[in-house]
Scaffold this motif. Structure first.
Motif, PDB file in Angstrom:
ATOM      1  N   THR A  27      10.336   8.550  -2.526  1.00 61.05           N
ATOM      2  CA  THR A  27       9.055   9.164  -2.889  1.00 61.05           C
ATOM      3  C   THR A  27       8.447   8.475  -4.107  1.00 61.05           C
ATOM      4  O   THR A  27       7.249   8.165  -4.137  1.00 61.05           O
ATOM      5  N   LEU A  28       9.265   8.216  -5.118  1.00 66.92           N
ATOM      6  CA  LEU A  28       8.762   7.579  -6.334  1.00 66.92           C
ATOM      7  C   LEU A  28       8.432   6.104  -6.091  1.00 66.92           C
ATOM      8  O   LEU A  28       7.512   5.564  -6.712  1.00 66.92           O
ATOM      9  N   ALA A  29       9.173   5.465  -5.195  1.00 64.07           N
ATOM     10  CA  ALA A  29       8.830   4.088  -4.840  1.00 64.07           C
ATOM     11  C   ALA A  29       7.470   4.045  -4.148  1.00 64.07           C
ATOM     12  O   ALA A  29       6.641   3.165  -4.414  1.00 64.07           O
ATOM     13  N   TRP A  30       7.252   4.994  -3.264  1.00 65.69           N
ATOM     14  CA  TRP A  30       5.952   5.083  -2.587  1.00 65.69           C
ATOM     15  C   TRP A  30       4.843   5.345  -3.591  1.00 65.69           C
ATOM     16  O   TRP A  30       3.748   4.791  -3.476  1.00 65.69           O
ATOM     17  N   ARG A  31       5.122   6.169  -4.595  1.00 60.39           N
ATOM     18  CA  ARG A  31       4.137   6.416  -5.661  1.00 60.39           C
ATOM     19  C   ARG A  31       3.738   5.116  -6.351  1.00 60.39           C
ATOM     20  O   ARG A  31       2.559   4.862  -6.601  1.00 60.39           O
ATOM     21  N   SER A  32       4.714   4.280  -6.645  1.00 58.66           N
ATOM     22  CA  SER A  32       4.421   3.011  -7.317  1.00 58.66           C
ATOM     23  C   SER A  32       3.597   2.090  -6.423  1.00 58.66           C
ATOM     24  O   SER A  32       2.710   1.377  -6.897  1.00 58.66           O
ATOM     25  N   LEU A  33       3.880   2.112  -5.115  1.00 59.14           N
ATOM     26  CA  LEU A  33       3.132   1.254  -4.204  1.00 59.14           C
ATOM     27  C   LEU A  33       1.713   1.764  -3.984  1.00 59.14           C
ATOM     28  O   LEU A  33       0.775   0.969  -3.881  1.00 59.14           O
ATOM     29  N   VAL A  34       1.561   3.075  -3.922  1.00 59.29           N
ATOM     30  CA  VAL A  34       0.228   3.650  -3.709  1.00 59.29           C
ATOM     31  C   VAL A  34      -0.687   3.363  -4.898  1.00 59.29           C
ATOM     32  O   VAL A  34      -1.904   3.238  -4.741  1.00 59.29           O
ATOM     33  N   GLN A  35      -0.109   3.214  -6.079  1.00 56.90           N
ATOM     34  CA  GLN A  35      -0.919   2.942  -7.264  1.00 56.90           C
ATOM     35  C   GLN A  35      -1.681   1.629  -7.161  1.00 56.90           C
ATOM     36  O   GLN A  35      -2.655   1.414  -7.883  1.00 56.90           O
ATOM     37  N   ILE A  36      -1.241   0.760  -6.260  1.00 54.12           N
ATOM     38  CA  ILE A  36      -1.896  -0.543  -6.131  1.00 54.12           C
ATOM     39  C   ILE A  36      -3.361  -0.386  -5.747  1.00 54.12           C
ATOM     40  O   ILE A  36      -4.222  -1.151  -6.197  1.00 54.12           O
ATOM     41  N   LYS A  37      -3.671   0.615  -4.912  1.00 57.43           N
ATOM     42  CA  LYS A  37      -5.070   0.779  -4.500  1.00 57.43           C
ATOM     43  C   LYS A  37      -5.956   1.220  -5.663  1.00 57.43           C
ATOM     44  O   LYS A  37      -7.166   1.020  -5.629  1.00 57.43           O
ATOM     45  N   HIS A  38      -5.354   1.829  -6.693  1.00 53.15           N
ATOM     46  CA  HIS A  38      -6.109   2.186  -7.895  1.00 53.15           C
ATOM     47  C   HIS A  38      -6.092   1.066  -8.933  1.00 53.15           C
ATOM     48  O   HIS A  38      -6.931   1.039  -9.827  1.00 53.15           O
ATOM     49  N   ASN A  39      -5.129   0.150  -8.813  1.00 53.14           N
ATOM     50  CA  ASN A  39      -5.025  -0.985  -9.723  1.00 53.14           C
ATOM     51  C   ASN A  39      -4.746  -2.241  -8.907  1.00 53.14           C
ATOM     52  O   ASN A  39      -3.647  -2.788  -8.942  1.00 53.14           O
ATOM     53  N   PRO A  40      -5.748  -2.730  -8.160  1.00 56.22           N
ATOM     54  CA  PRO A  40      -5.513  -3.876  -7.267  1.00 56.22           C
ATOM     55  C   PRO A  40      -5.128  -5.149  -7.995  1.00 56.22           C
ATOM     56  O   PRO A  40      -4.557  -6.061  -7.396  1.00 56.22           O
ATOM     57  N   MET A  41      -5.417  -5.228  -9.294  1.00 55.99           N
ATOM     58  CA  MET A  41      -5.042  -6.421 -10.045  1.00 55.99           C
ATOM     59  C   MET A  41      -3.540  -6.638 -10.045  1.00 55.99           C
ATOM     60  O   MET A  41      -3.063  -7.771 -10.158  1.00 55.99           O
ATOM     61  N   GLU A  42      -2.790  -5.552  -9.902  1.00 57.31           N
ATOM     62  CA  GLU A  42      -1.334  -5.677  -9.879  1.00 57.31           C
ATOM     63  C   GLU A  42      -0.891  -6.503  -8.679  1.00 57.31           C
ATOM     64  O   GLU A  42       0.022  -7.337  -8.784  1.00 57.31           O
ATOM     65  N   LEU A  43      -1.515  -6.297  -7.540  1.00 63.18           N
ATOM     66  CA  LEU A  43      -1.169  -7.064  -6.354  1.00 63.18           C
ATOM     67  C   LEU A  43      -1.760  -8.465  -6.414  1.00 63.18           C
ATOM     68  O   LEU A  43      -1.147  -9.420  -5.939  1.00 63.18           O
TER      69      LEU A  43
END
Length: 269
Positions: A27-43
């Motif tokens: 669940t927490l791993a998914w949370r970290s991955l979902v954050q990418i759509k709010h911070n696309p610079m990370e990807l």
């Protein structure tokens, strides 16, 4: 006389079963991955920078080092993948330090979840990002002319080895992320340590072109060992020796830095 019953506050427990802890981790791993759509610079950091390295090294240095960009791409792409993997491990420490300094871990501690789940979730999410970055590099390399001489089995083996080594090396990043007080210091550590480590290896140039005193270090450099293993798996050459040495390097790194990182993590949270 009337006795008033006072409800005792519920104290979240951290003693949960392994399966429940695994569910919390996912669940927490998914949370970290979902954050990418709010911070696309990370990807983008895991996408644009690796591709730039491939293009610049291939077309700027390829002719001078190997005679042609195509020949140099065959030699250098495994090394670029290794360099990118080392830099990508720093995102674990950066994200971990950000969560610690912004109080995210304090909020997570108030929940009835496994104590180790936030850290494991962060590492798992960054491993998924690593897989994305490697896939992108291999795909761009194939567009430019790189060929997988050992086919799908070699590619799968290279993926597995690289992700296993990155998982072990991420404990260095975890330790740094826990010890420093600002996320930017994790990046400073990465550039200070990883740049010399990768450039004093055979990731970009053959060992024989270097001074004799430097070749001794290059031969035992973990970047060299891992790059040789990927070359063997992807384009042919010795496999068993480099892969075994890579696994030994990964085990040594994990044995040293995992206990130190966990001890520092427990003290801080």
């Amino acid at each position: 006389m009337t006795t008033l019953a006072v409800d005792r506050p519920l104290v979240p427990t951290r003693r949960v079963g392994p399966l429940t802890g695994l569910r919390h981790t996912l669940t927490l791993a998914w949370r970290s991955l979902v954050q990418i759509k709010h911070n696309p610079m990370e990807l983008l950091d895991l996408s644009i920078q690796p591709v730039m390295f491939v293009l610049l090294f291939t077309y700027v240095f390829g002719g001078a080092i190997s005679g042609s960009p195509g020949e140099y791409l065959t030699f250098a792409l495994p090394g670029i993948i290794v360099q990118n993997a080392f830099f990508a491990t720093m995102t674990t420490g950066f994200g971990l330090n950000t969560d610690l300094t912004k109080g995210v871990f304090d909020r997570l501690r108030s929940l009835p979840i496994a104590r180790w789940a936030p850290l494991a979730g962060r590492i798992l999410a960054d491993t998924v990002k690593q897989a994305w970055s490697v896939t992108l590099l291999v795909g761009v390399g194939m567009i430019l002319g790189f060929r997988l001489e050992n086919g799908l089995p070699g590619l799968v083996g290279a993926f597995a080895l690289l992700l296993a080594f990155s998982l072990a090396a991420s404990w260095i990043s975890v330790l740094v992320g826990v010890l420093v007080n600002e996320p930017e210091k994790v990046q400073i550590f990465g550039f200070t340590v990883i740049f010399p480590l990768t450039f004093t290896s055979n990731a970009f140039v053959p060992t024989g072109t270097m001074p004799g005193w430097l070749q001794a270090w290059v031969a035992v450099n973990p970047v060299t060992v891992l790059a040789d293993a990927l070359r063997g798996l992807l384009i042919g050459g010795p496999v068993a020796g480099p892969v075994l040495r890579s696994l030994i390097w990964g085990a040594v790194i994990a044995a040293i830095f995992a206990p130190l990182a966990l001890r520092a993590f427990k003290r801080r949270v």
